[in-house]
Design a protein around this motif. Structure first.
Motif, PDB file in Angstrom:
ATOM      1  N   LEU A   1    -152.500  31.085  61.194  1.00 33.42           N
ATOM      2  CA  LEU A   1    -151.370  31.602  61.967  1.00 33.42           C
ATOM      3  C   LEU A   1    -150.400  30.464  62.256  1.00 33.42           C
ATOM      4  O   LEU A   1    -150.658  29.621  63.111  1.00 33.42           O
ATOM      5  CB  LEU A   1    -151.855  32.228  63.274  1.00 33.42           C
ATOM      6  CG  LEU A   1    -152.931  33.308  63.137  1.00 33.42           C
ATOM      7  CD1 LEU A   1    -153.360  33.793  64.501  1.00 33.42           C
ATOM      8  CD2 LEU A   1    -152.442  34.455  62.283  1.00 33.42           C
ATOM      9  N   ASP A   2    -149.297  30.428  61.527  1.00 28.60           N
ATOM     10  CA  ASP A   2    -148.238  29.463  61.798  1.00 28.60           C
ATOM     11  C   ASP A   2    -146.947  29.923  61.135  1.00 28.60           C
ATOM     12  O   ASP A   2    -146.939  30.869  60.348  1.00 28.60           O
ATOM     13  CB  ASP A   2    -148.623  28.035  61.384  1.00 28.60           C
ATOM     14  CG  ASP A   2    -148.786  27.846  59.883  1.00 28.60           C
ATOM     15  OD1 ASP A   2    -148.148  28.592  59.100  1.00 28.60           O
ATOM     16  OD2 ASP A   2    -149.537  26.947  59.501  1.00 28.60           O
ATOM     17  N   GLU A   3    -145.852  29.247  61.453  1.00 30.15           N
ATOM     18  CA  GLU A   3    -144.537  29.636  60.940  1.00 30.15           C
ATOM     19  C   GLU A   3    -144.394  29.385  59.437  1.00 30.15           C
ATOM     20  O   GLU A   3    -143.472  29.887  58.813  1.00 30.15           O
ATOM     21  CB  GLU A   3    -143.430  28.893  61.703  1.00 30.15           C
ATOM     22  CG  GLU A   3    -143.192  29.421  63.100  1.00 30.15           C
ATOM     23  CD  GLU A   3    -142.756  30.876  63.120  1.00 30.15           C
ATOM     24  OE1 GLU A   3    -141.623  31.185  62.721  1.00 30.15           O
ATOM     25  OE2 GLU A   3    -143.569  31.730  63.544  1.00 30.15           O
ATOM     26  N   ASN A   4    -145.290  28.595  58.844  1.00 27.29           N
ATOM     27  CA  ASN A   4    -145.202  28.323  57.405  1.00 27.29           C
ATOM     28  C   ASN A   4    -145.699  29.487  56.560  1.00 27.29           C
ATOM     29  O   ASN A   4    -145.532  29.471  55.347  1.00 27.29           O
ATOM     30  CB  ASN A   4    -145.976  27.053  57.057  1.00 27.29           C
ATOM     31  CG  ASN A   4    -145.330  25.843  57.691  1.00 27.29           C
ATOM     32  OD1 ASN A   4    -144.115  25.723  57.713  1.00 27.29           O
ATOM     33  ND2 ASN A   4    -146.138  24.963  58.232  1.00 27.29           N
ATOM     34  N   ASP A   5    -146.319  30.485  57.177  1.00 25.55           N
ATOM     35  CA  ASP A   5    -146.804  31.652  56.439  1.00 25.55           C
ATOM     36  C   ASP A   5    -145.769  32.782  56.465  1.00 25.55           C
ATOM     37  O   ASP A   5    -146.089  33.936  56.652  1.00 25.55           O
ATOM     38  CB  ASP A   5    -148.154  32.127  57.001  1.00 25.55           C
ATOM     39  CG  ASP A   5    -148.776  33.232  56.145  1.00 25.55           C
ATOM     40  OD1 ASP A   5    -148.487  33.281  54.931  1.00 25.55           O
ATOM     41  OD2 ASP A   5    -149.535  34.043  56.694  1.00 25.55           O
ATOM     42  N   ILE A   6    -144.515  32.406  56.307  1.00 27.44           N
ATOM     43  CA  ILE A   6    -143.433  33.389  56.215  1.00 27.44           C
ATOM     44  C   ILE A   6    -142.815  33.246  54.825  1.00 27.44           C
ATOM     45  O   ILE A   6    -142.316  32.184  54.469  1.00 27.44           O
ATOM     46  CB  ILE A   6    -142.351  33.173  57.289  1.00 27.44           C
ATOM     47  CG1 ILE A   6    -142.934  33.366  58.686  1.00 27.44           C
ATOM     48  CG2 ILE A   6    -141.168  34.114  57.050  1.00 27.44           C
ATOM     49  CD1 ILE A   6    -141.970  33.016  59.805  1.00 27.44           C
ATOM     50  N   VAL A   7    -142.898  34.308  54.030  1.00 24.92           N
ATOM     51  CA  VAL A   7    -142.254  34.344  52.724  1.00 24.92           C
ATOM     52  C   VAL A   7    -141.051  35.276  52.866  1.00 24.92           C
ATOM     53  O   VAL A   7    -141.224  36.493  52.979  1.00 24.92           O
ATOM     54  CB  VAL A   7    -143.217  34.852  51.630  1.00 24.92           C
ATOM     55  CG1 VAL A   7    -142.510  34.911  50.289  1.00 24.92           C
ATOM     56  CG2 VAL A   7    -144.471  33.988  51.577  1.00 24.92           C
ATOM     57  N   ARG A   8    -139.859  34.689  52.939  1.00 28.56           N
ATOM     58  CA  ARG A   8    -138.649  35.501  53.090  1.00 28.56           C
ATOM     59  C   ARG A   8    -138.214  36.048  51.742  1.00 28.56           C
ATOM     60  O   ARG A   8    -138.009  35.290  50.798  1.00 28.56           O
ATOM     61  CB  ARG A   8    -137.538  34.671  53.719  1.00 28.56           C
ATOM     62  CG  ARG A   8    -137.765  34.407  55.178  1.00 28.56           C
ATOM     63  CD  ARG A   8    -136.534  33.787  55.856  1.00 28.56           C
ATOM     64  NE  ARG A   8    -136.792  33.637  57.273  1.00 28.56           N
ATOM     65  CZ  ARG A   8    -137.302  32.541  57.822  1.00 28.56           C
ATOM     66  NH1 ARG A   8    -137.605  31.511  57.069  1.00 28.56           N
ATOM     67  NH2 ARG A   8    -137.513  32.497  59.119  1.00 28.56           N
ATOM     68  N   LEU A   9    -138.058  37.361  51.674  1.00 33.19           N
ATOM     69  CA  LEU A   9    -137.637  38.043  50.460  1.00 33.19           C
ATOM     70  C   LEU A   9    -136.139  38.306  50.462  1.00 33.19           C
ATOM     71  O   LEU A   9    -135.487  38.258  49.418  1.00 33.19           O
ATOM     72  CB  LEU A   9    -138.414  39.354  50.307  1.00 33.19           C
ATOM     73  CG  LEU A   9    -139.943  39.207  50.359  1.00 33.19           C
ATOM     74  CD1 LEU A   9    -140.606  40.570  50.425  1.00 33.19           C
ATOM     75  CD2 LEU A   9    -140.447  38.397  49.180  1.00 33.19           C
ATOM     76  N   GLU A  10    -135.593  38.637  51.632  1.00 33.97           N
ATOM     77  CA  GLU A  10    -134.148  38.852  51.845  1.00 33.97           C
ATOM     78  C   GLU A  10    -133.838  38.366  53.243  1.00 33.97           C
ATOM     79  O   GLU A  10    -134.674  38.492  54.141  1.00 33.97           O
ATOM     80  CB  GLU A  10    -133.786  40.336  51.801  1.00 33.97           C
ATOM     81  CG  GLU A  10    -133.966  41.021  50.497  1.00 33.97           C
ATOM     82  CD  GLU A  10    -133.668  42.532  50.615  1.00 33.97           C
ATOM     83  OE1 GLU A  10    -133.119  42.983  51.638  1.00 33.97           O
ATOM     84  OE2 GLU A  10    -134.020  43.245  49.674  1.00 33.97           O
ATOM     85  N   ASP A  11    -132.621  37.827  53.427  1.00 32.67           N
ATOM     86  CA  ASP A  11    -132.251  37.373  54.768  1.00 32.67           C
ATOM     87  C   ASP A  11    -130.745  37.379  54.941  1.00 32.67           C
ATOM     88  O   ASP A  11    -130.019  36.753  54.160  1.00 32.67           O
ATOM     89  CB  ASP A  11    -132.805  35.974  55.022  1.00 32.67           C
ATOM     90  CG  ASP A  11    -132.531  35.497  56.430  1.00 32.67           C
ATOM     91  OD1 ASP A  11    -133.096  36.101  57.366  1.00 32.67           O
ATOM     92  OD2 ASP A  11    -131.748  34.556  56.608  1.00 32.67           O
ATOM     93  N   LYS A  12    -130.286  38.071  55.937  1.00 33.15           N
ATOM     94  CA  LYS A  12    -128.870  38.203  56.258  1.00 33.15           C
ATOM     95  C   LYS A  12    -128.259  36.857  56.672  1.00 33.15           C
ATOM     96  O   LYS A  12    -127.056  36.668  56.582  1.00 33.15           O
ATOM     97  CB  LYS A  12    -128.748  39.239  57.391  1.00 33.15           C
ATOM     98  CG  LYS A  12    -127.469  39.314  58.121  1.00 33.15           C
ATOM     99  CD  LYS A  12    -127.528  40.403  59.182  1.00 33.15           C
ATOM    100  CE  LYS A  12    -126.304  40.389  60.061  1.00 33.15           C
ATOM    101  NZ  LYS A  12    -126.280  41.495  60.989  1.00 33.15           N
ATOM    102  N   TYR A  13    -129.109  35.931  57.121  1.00 33.56           N
ATOM    103  CA  TYR A  13    -128.630  34.666  57.667  1.00 33.56           C
ATOM    104  C   TYR A  13    -128.783  33.496  56.686  1.00 33.56           C
ATOM    105  O   TYR A  13    -128.715  32.336  57.075  1.00 33.56           O
ATOM    106  CB  TYR A  13    -129.356  34.369  58.979  1.00 33.56           C
ATOM    107  CG  TYR A  13    -129.305  35.541  59.930  1.00 33.56           C
ATOM    108  CD1 TYR A  13    -128.130  35.869  60.614  1.00 33.56           C
ATOM    109  CD2 TYR A  13    -130.409  36.368  60.103  1.00 33.56           C
ATOM    110  CE1 TYR A  13    -128.065  36.971  61.447  1.00 33.56           C
ATOM    111  CE2 TYR A  13    -130.359  37.470  60.950  1.00 33.56           C
ATOM    112  CZ  TYR A  13    -129.180  37.766  61.610  1.00 33.56           C
ATOM    113  OH  TYR A  13    -129.125  38.856  62.435  1.00 33.56           O
TER     114      TYR A  13
END
Length: 123
Positions: free
Chosen positions: A106-118
């Motif tokens: 559990l940490d912020e590195n386990d985020i795989v962004r597929l699409e992002d408005k920003y």
């Protein structure tokens, strides 16, 4: 043994709102997340954790895989590992939800962004 890098009191402001860690333990973390009116989180997935979201204020549209769910106070959704998901505030007031993460890492590195408005997703 689960790896939890979040600590109670951790917080961050994001382009869409804010998150803060309410509690952590062996294999779980609990966050309070606020999404500003008109804002939307990135479409993302996680390799190491599942999440369970409970809406406590506002009106949200949740994407879970191919599904779109409109949720309000007291409604909740389960997001399995490897499932693309996002939340959007479709109302005039902040959306607040409680996120319970559970898994082996559990940490912020386990985020795989597929699409992002920003502009935070890979090109």
């Amino acid at each position: 043994m689960a790896e939890v890098t979040y600590k109670r009191g951790d917080a961050d402001n994001r382009p869409w709102g804010r998150w803060e860690v309410l509690d952590t333990g062996e294999g779980f973390a609990v966050k309070r997340i606020t999404v500003n009116p008109g804002a939307i989180l990135s479409l993302q997935l996680h390799h190491h954790r599942s999440e369970h979201w409970t809406i406590v204020a506002g009106k949200a549209r949740v994407t879970r895989g191919e599904e779109k769910l409109d949720l309000g106070f007291g409604q909740h959704v389960h997001l399995p590992v490897e499932t693309a998901h996002r939340i959007e505030n479709i109302g005039d007031t902040p959306v607040i939800f409680i996120e319970v993460q559970y898994g082996e890492k559990l940490d912020e590195n386990d985020i795989v962004r597929l699409e992002d408005k920003y502009g935070r997703a890979p090109a």
